[in-house]
Design a protein around this motif. Structure first.
Motif, short mmCIF file in Angstrom:
data_model
loop_
_atom_site.label_atom_id
_atom_site.label_comp_id
_atom_site.label_asym_id
_atom_site.label_seq_id
_atom_site.Cartn_x
_atom_site.Cartn_y
_atom_site.Cartn_z
N ARG A 147 0.99 -1.80 -0.14
CA ARG A 147 -0.11 0.04 -0.29
C ARG A 147 0.91 1.18 -0.04
O ARG A 147 0.49 2.20 -0.93
CB ARG A 147 -1.27 -0.22 1.09
N LEU A 148 1.78 1.54 1.06
CA LEU A 148 2.72 2.23 0.96
C LEU A 148 3.66 2.52 -0.44
O LEU A 148 3.92 3.99 -0.90
CB LEU A 148 3.64 2.43 2.20
N PHE A 149 4.03 1.23 -0.89
CA PHE A 149 4.29 2.17 -2.43
C PHE A 149 3.60 1.98 -3.37
O PHE A 149 3.95 3.63 -4.18
CB PHE A 149 4.93 0.18 -3.10
N LEU A 154 1.13 4.39 -2.81
CA LEU A 154 0.62 5.93 -1.86
C LEU A 154 2.10 6.28 -2.45
O LEU A 154 2.21 7.64 -3.23
CB LEU A 154 0.59 5.56 -1.09
N GLN A 155 3.60 6.19 -2.17
CA GLN A 155 4.43 6.65 -2.17
C GLN A 155 5.39 6.30 -3.99
O GLN A 155 5.69 7.84 -4.08
CB GLN A 155 5.42 6.62 -1.40
N VAL A 156 5.24 5.91 -4.67
CA VAL A 156 6.50 5.85 -5.60
C VAL A 156 4.81 5.54 -6.22
O VAL A 156 5.60 6.36 -7.55
CB VAL A 156 7.41 4.45 -5.25
N ASP A 184 1.87 5.82 -7.35
CA ASP A 184 0.88 7.43 -7.57
C ASP A 184 1.45 8.99 -6.81
O ASP A 184 1.92 9.15 -6.16
CB ASP A 184 -0.45 7.03 -6.24
N TYR A 224 -0.45 12.27 -5.48
CA TYR A 224 -0.62 12.74 -3.41
C TYR A 224 0.50 13.59 -3.56
O TYR A 224 0.10 14.97 -2.90
CB TYR A 224 -0.24 11.86 -2.80
N LYS A 225 1.42 14.18 -4.12
CA LYS A 225 2.46 14.59 -4.27
C LYS A 225 1.24 16.65 -5.30
O LYS A 225 1.71 17.31 -4.67
CB LYS A 225 2.85 14.52 -5.40
N SER A 266 -1.89 16.78 -4.99
CA SER A 266 -2.44 17.65 -3.31
C SER A 266 -1.47 17.99 -2.54
O SER A 266 -1.66 19.73 -2.14
CB SER A 266 -3.29 16.21 -3.32
N ALA A 267 -0.05 18.23 -2.27
CA ALA A 267 0.62 18.65 -0.92
C ALA A 267 0.69 19.29 -1.63
O ALA A 267 1.17 20.57 -1.02
CB ALA A 267 2.02 17.65 -1.68
N GLN A 268 1.10 20.09 -3.02
CA GLN A 268 1.09 20.98 -3.53
C GLN A 268 0.47 22.21 -3.20
O GLN A 268 0.44 23.16 -2.88
CB GLN A 268 1.70 21.04 -4.64
N ASN A 275 -2.43 21.44 -1.19
CA ASN A 275 -2.41 22.67 0.63
C ASN A 275 -0.99 23.62 0.17
O ASN A 275 -2.05 24.51 1.51
CB ASN A 275 -1.67 20.91 0.59
N VAL A 276 -0.23 23.39 0.33
CA VAL A 276 0.66 24.64 0.77
C VAL A 276 1.20 25.97 -0.47
O VAL A 276 1.32 26.65 0.00
CB VAL A 276 2.05 23.57 1.24
N ILE A 285 -2.14 11.72 1.80
CA ILE A 285 -1.70 13.13 0.95
C ILE A 285 -0.50 13.23 1.88
O ILE A 285 0.66 13.74 0.53
CB ILE A 285 -2.68 14.60 1.22
N GLY A 336 1.51 10.08 1.20
CA GLY A 336 2.17 10.38 -0.76
C GLY A 336 2.84 11.12 -0.67
O GLY A 336 4.07 10.42 -1.88
N SER A 337 3.11 11.68 -0.83
CA SER A 337 3.96 13.25 -0.73
C SER A 337 4.88 12.44 -0.89
O SER A 337 6.14 13.82 -1.33
CB SER A 337 3.67 14.36 -0.66
N GLN A 383 3.08 19.23 4.75
CA GLN A 383 2.15 19.08 5.39
C GLN A 383 1.99 18.49 6.83
O GLN A 383 1.58 19.30 7.27
CB GLN A 383 1.83 17.16 4.17
N PHE A 388 9.21 6.46 1.30
CA PHE A 388 9.00 4.65 1.07
C PHE A 388 10.12 4.12 2.00
O PHE A 388 10.09 3.48 2.54
CB PHE A 388 9.14 4.03 -0.52
#
Lengths: 605, 419
Positions: free
Chosen positions: A26-28, A30-32, A34, A37-38, A40-42, A44-45, B285, B288-289, B302, B326
């Protein structure tokens, strides 16, 4: 004890490992894998703050400031960030009620949950002062400085136009605009939008969850600064324009004044007018509604949009065509039976027969009917159509029947019907010169806009050519190409034929029987021609065109005063005053200025 | 005390190492999560990382004290400790301070103590004690019921404090019971119940019942149609339908709206990004980011700018995910799973059943916390506010986990002394 169950440890360890692997997968993902989310993070800030450039200012030909910008503030909202705010207090600060608050917020939510929308527009500087102090309490709300147009002199509304928020069409047409941006909606503001608007800039700021700024993104590496719009100089002479508007107060009609040697428009008056300050900011919508429902149509630019028969002013054109076709000579005389003349009666009482000079001076109708007939019915033409089209070609070369390719938005082309129009109406063989005889004295189908009429005066002043009338004088900081306005456009009339008609127009003022001899102003050497445009819907329109001085003319003017009667009663004196004002800078006391300024022709209707 | 020269004698250093590593990593991430440039000193106790340092120091002292205490103390006093723990749960219900909707804290000056945290090891001691009494057989209903009572009483008391997360932790004892002989089918039944629960909520009761009936109907054609089979199919169907209805009823009427929301969000029935889904969305987020290698220490936008709520406590894993990527997530999960497996290994080498059962209890409780806590940050489990062991900010939880773990390490160190 229970040793038999010790194998179950493998099951339990397997459960641990399986769960660990599931989490890592799951983390892979999410983080690698997809990237969403990167982003969305932008979002956000990063807060993208548009830097609005100052819109270019507008000056008159002498550098007098006509339009400038005044600060106003828009309140923006990012719905996602609105949390735990004291709604009642905010409503009070913004001077809105709670229902409005809720609907506005709902509207913003519909637009976007994460992106800012305009919550309240154009908060005054004073209200902003109070709001600013407490803004920190309202998470999700920010203020953006904007500008409003201001008009120090409340005049020339039709020329300047106005600025308003972009609509759907604007947004579709050009990607530059965003919801809530301003755009020139009319007049100069619209035509020179690309020059005036400048270029928006962008600042990227880093914010925390409470929207507090934490600095700029990558030290402003991706920021762009706003570039201010270009200032524009228009050809209007403020004093002349103001004087013209004053003269036209309480009258319907317009004045157009052109500098013949350049085609620059010196004044463009449409009356009734309105104060351009009415169409700015939050009051715009309401005032626009009011103005558009006014029966006097103050929003309607009569100077470029209204079409009138030119009346007797058009006799000059027929005279010139006759001379060019060599069917008319300065010495040509035609008799006139006054009110019993056939087929056109003469409204002027004069001796008979007259030569060309005096026919112009006294505006004899039968004379110009005969001229028209002689142009039309030359033996070289096999058909009526040929005769008509020959004549029409000449008229067309005076800039009638088509719009000018210039910087005036909303023009109409006037009317110069093609032969097919009459063919349709009378049948191909059913018409002759006599059928369309009203054209000989500028009545009937032929129609001019006041701008075209002023241009006609300009052509005569120039002895046979014109520069496309335009409103731009210069644009600051750029070498604006005025090439298309520098091109001489010639009529089909030989310049040599102009002297005689000019002399006739001079006699209109100077002659013993001149139709405007009452308004003669010493030394000005005005040449003019009256017109009384028959109007099937009401009283005749008073029409006049003139230029001065006779040699080396500086100004050409056309005046139309709707439903006011003879050209010599209203339009002529007004044009005379305009000319005096422009040439002398002031108007010396005379017997008619007072009357022109103070008469209310609207109350008569 | 039999010839014990050194309190570290025979201690399992691997576990101690894993424990210290996790505590240290936890502290680093708390530091990053609440990092504020204006408070630079790591010892600034006005900041959470400063306080956490105190908690850590205290936890180590606690661990040392436990190592000093005689190993038999805990098995001997298992029941009294349990009873005290139950009483403290009752007391907090009456006298506690309400924090964030849960009445589960004793406020002593600036420090809060959460009895529910300490009830875990007490219950673990009690269950270990109970299951080592003579003639225990987890195949017997009576034993099962008694075990469930020991587990259930603190769970219910904690539920009464409106702390559902901590209460649910007690369900992890099912692993212990399973290891000690509880029928595997009960474990499977447990899994089935969870599956039924989820499917009921996702599909809606009527559609789901329709599907179940359809499956039952199909089964008639594929099995031997003798009386026994038919009865059992009908029986199972009726039971399942009854269960579906009770889930539906329970979901609609027993759960609080916010709890319902959280479950609905998790099941994807509602994408409520502003309300209940906000935390999870922001958490995903942040994690994931982070990408493969993370944004770097103190570079997480974040978490640094507070987009993630509760980022130093329940959502501490977000900081790991965002700043260390990761790679960091992998390391942390690897360490946790390693610790769990190590604990099972240690438990299995115990001569005393008490120590073994207690060891399984430690592993199970930690496992439950890890699964639910990390699971919620990556959207795999509902948002249930329980801390990540050794990582999350907070004295009570750190101390409770330390006590829980070190009692076991003490038992393990003493394993050879058990006759």
């Amino acid at each position: 004890m229970n040793k038999s169950y010790s194998n179950r440890k493998y099951i339990i360890i397997s459960i641990f490992i399986i769960v660990g692997v599931i989490f890592l997968v799951r983390l892979f993902l999410l983080q690698v894998l997809d990237n969403e989310y990167k982003l969305s993070a932008q979002n956000n800030v990063l807060r993208y703050v548009t830097q609005y450039p100052a819109r270019g200012l507008i000056y008159d030909r002498n550098g007098e400031l006509l339009v400038y910008n005044e600060a106003a503030y828009d309140l923006l909202v990012i719905p996602k960030q609105v949390k735990n705010i004291d709604t009642a207090e905010l409503c009070k600060l913004l001077k809105i009620n709670k229902d409005q608050f809720i609907t506005r917020l709902e509207k913003a939510r519909k637009h976007s949950y994460y992106k800012p929308s305009v919550f309240l527009k154009q908060i005054s500087r004073e209200d902003y002062g109070y709001l600013q102090e407490k803004l920190y309490k309202y998470s999700g709300f920010y203020v953006q400085a904007r500008t409003l147009r201001k008009y120090p002199i409340p005049f020339a509304a039709h020329i300047l136009g106005y600025v308003g928020e972009v609509d759907k069409k604007d947004l579709e047409n050009e990607k530059y605009y965003r919801q809530g941006d301003y755009i020139g909606k009319n007049g100069i503001e619209k035509y020179y939008e690309n020059k005036l608007r400048g270029k928006k800039g962008l600042k990227i700021k880093v914010v925390d969850v409470f929207n507090r700024e934490k600095g700029s993104f990558k030290n402003g590496k991706y920021d762009t600064t706003a570039i201010a719009g270009n200032d524009i100089y228009i050809s209007i002479n403020t004093e002349l324009q103001l004087y013209g508007e004053k003269l036209m107060q309480n009258k319907k009609g317009s004045i157009v004044a052109i500098e013949p040697s350049s085609g620059e428009i010196l004044a463009l008056v449409s009356s009734p007018a309105y104060d351009p300050n009415l169409l700015i900011g939050r009051i715009r919508t309401e005032n626009f509604k009011k103005l558009s429902s006014d029966t006097l149509e103050p929003l309607f630019n009569r100077a470029t949009m209204a079409q009138y028969p030119p009346g007797s002013t058009f006799k000059i054109v027929n005279a010139l065509i006759g001379l060019q076709e060599e069917v008319l000579f300065p010495y040509t005389k035609y008799g006139c039976q006054g009110v019993v003349s056939y087929p056109i009666v003469c409204s002027h009482d004069h001796y008979s027969p007259l030569d060309l000079l005096h026919a112009i001076e006294q505006s004899c109708n039968p004379y110009f009917w005969k001229v028209f007939k002689s142009i039309f019915e030359q033996p070289k033409f096999a058909t009526t159509q040929e005769g008509y089209n020959n004549w029409r070609e000449y008229v067309s070369s005076f800039g009638t029947g088509k719009k000018f390719d210039n910087d005036l938005i909303n023009q109409r082309s006037g009317n110069l019907p093609p032969d097919s129009y009459f063919n349709k109406y009378y049948g191909e063989k059913g018409w002759k010169a006599i059928t369309v005889r009203s054209l000989s004295i500028g009545q009937g189908e032929i129609e001019f806009t006041p701008l075209q009429l002023a241009n006609l005066a300009s052509i005569i002043a120039n002895r046979g050519y014109y520069f496309t009338p335009h409103i731009i004088k210069a644009i600051r900081n750029i070498n604006y190409d005025k090439k298309k306005y520098k091109e001489k456009i010639f009529t089909d009339i030989d310049p040599k034929y102009f002297d005689i008609v000019i002399e006739g127009m001079y006699q209109v003022y100077e002659g013993e029987h001149g139709t405007t001899r009452w308004y003669k102003i010493n030394d000005l050497q005005i040449c003019g021609k009256t017109g009384t445009a028959e109007n099937p819907h009401g009283d005749n329109h008073s029409v006049f065109m003139a230029f001065a001085p006779k040699d080396n003319p500086k100004i050409a003017v056309a005046v139309v005063v709707e439903n006011s009667g003879f050209g010599s009663t209203w339009a002529a004196p007004i044009a005379t005053l305009m000319i005096e004002k422009y040439l002398n800078g002031t108007v010396k006391p005379n017997w008619f200025e007072e009357k022109m300024l103070n008469t209310n022709l609207l109350s008569k209707n | 005390m039999r010839g014990q020269k050194n309190i570290f004698h025979n201690i399992d250093w691997i576990t101690v190492f894993l424990y210290l590593t996790l505590v240290f990593l936890g502290w680093i991430n708390i530091y990053a999560a609440v990092y504020d440039e204006s408070y630079k000193s790591i010892f600034d106790i006005s900041q959470r990382y400063g306080k956490q340092l105190i908690w850590i120091a205290a936890a180590i002292i606690l661990a040392l004290i436990i190592l000093i205490i005689d190993a038999k103390f805990f098995s001997t006093f298992a029941y009294p400790i349990y009873v005290i723990s139950i009483l403290s749960l009752l007391a907090v219900l009456l006298l506690g301070t309400r924090i964030a909707g849960s009445k589960s804290w004793f406020q002593i000056g600036a420090f809060g103590i959460q009895p529910a945290e300490f009830a875990k090891f007490a219950t673990n001691l009690a269950i270990a004690k109970y299951l080592t009494t003579l003639n225990i057989d987890l195949k017997k209903l009576k034993t099962i019921i008694k075990s469930l009572l020991i587990i259930g009483v603190p769970a219910i008391l904690i539920l009464l404090q409106h702390d559902m997360g901590s209460a649910l932790v007690y369900s992890s004892f099912i692993l212990v019971l399973y290891r000690e002989g509880l029928s595997g089918s009960i474990l499977i039944l447990g899994v089935m119940i969870v599956v039924l629960f989820i499917l009921t909520l996702i599909l809606g009761k009527f559609i789901f019942i329709g599907i179940l009936a359809g499956i039952a109907f199909l089964m008639f054609f594929f099995i031997k149609r003798n009386r026994k089979n038919i009865y059992s199919i009908i029986g199972i169907l009726v039971l399942t339908i009854a269960f579906v209805f009770s889930v539906d009823y329970g979901f609609e009427n027993v759960l609080k709206p916010h709890q319902k929301k959280r479950i609905e969000v998790l099941l994807g029935k509602e994408a409520d990004l502003k309300g209940a889904g906000y935390n999870v969305n922001q958490s995903k987020i942040a994690i994931g980011s982070g990408g493969f290698s993370g944004k770097g220490f103190l570079k997480g936008t974040q978490t640094k700018y507070n987009f993630v709520p509760e980022q130093s406590t329940d959502f501490i894993f977000c900081t790991v995910g965002e700043e260390w990527g990761f790679v960091g997530s992998f390391v942390v999960i690897f360490l946790f799973i390693a610790l769990l497996i190590r604990l099972i290994k240690l438990a299995e080498r115990q001569r005393s059943a008490f120590s073994r059962i207690y060891g399984y209890g430690v592993a199970s409780i930690l496992f439950f916390h890890i699964v639910v806590n990390i699971g919620m940050t990556i959207g795999l489990t509902p948002v249930i506010g329980i801390p990540l062991p050794f990582f999350s900010y907070g004295g009570s939880s750190l101390w409770a986990f330390t006590i829980l773990l070190f009692i076991f390490l003490k038992q393990d160190a003493n394993r050879l002394e058990v006759l």
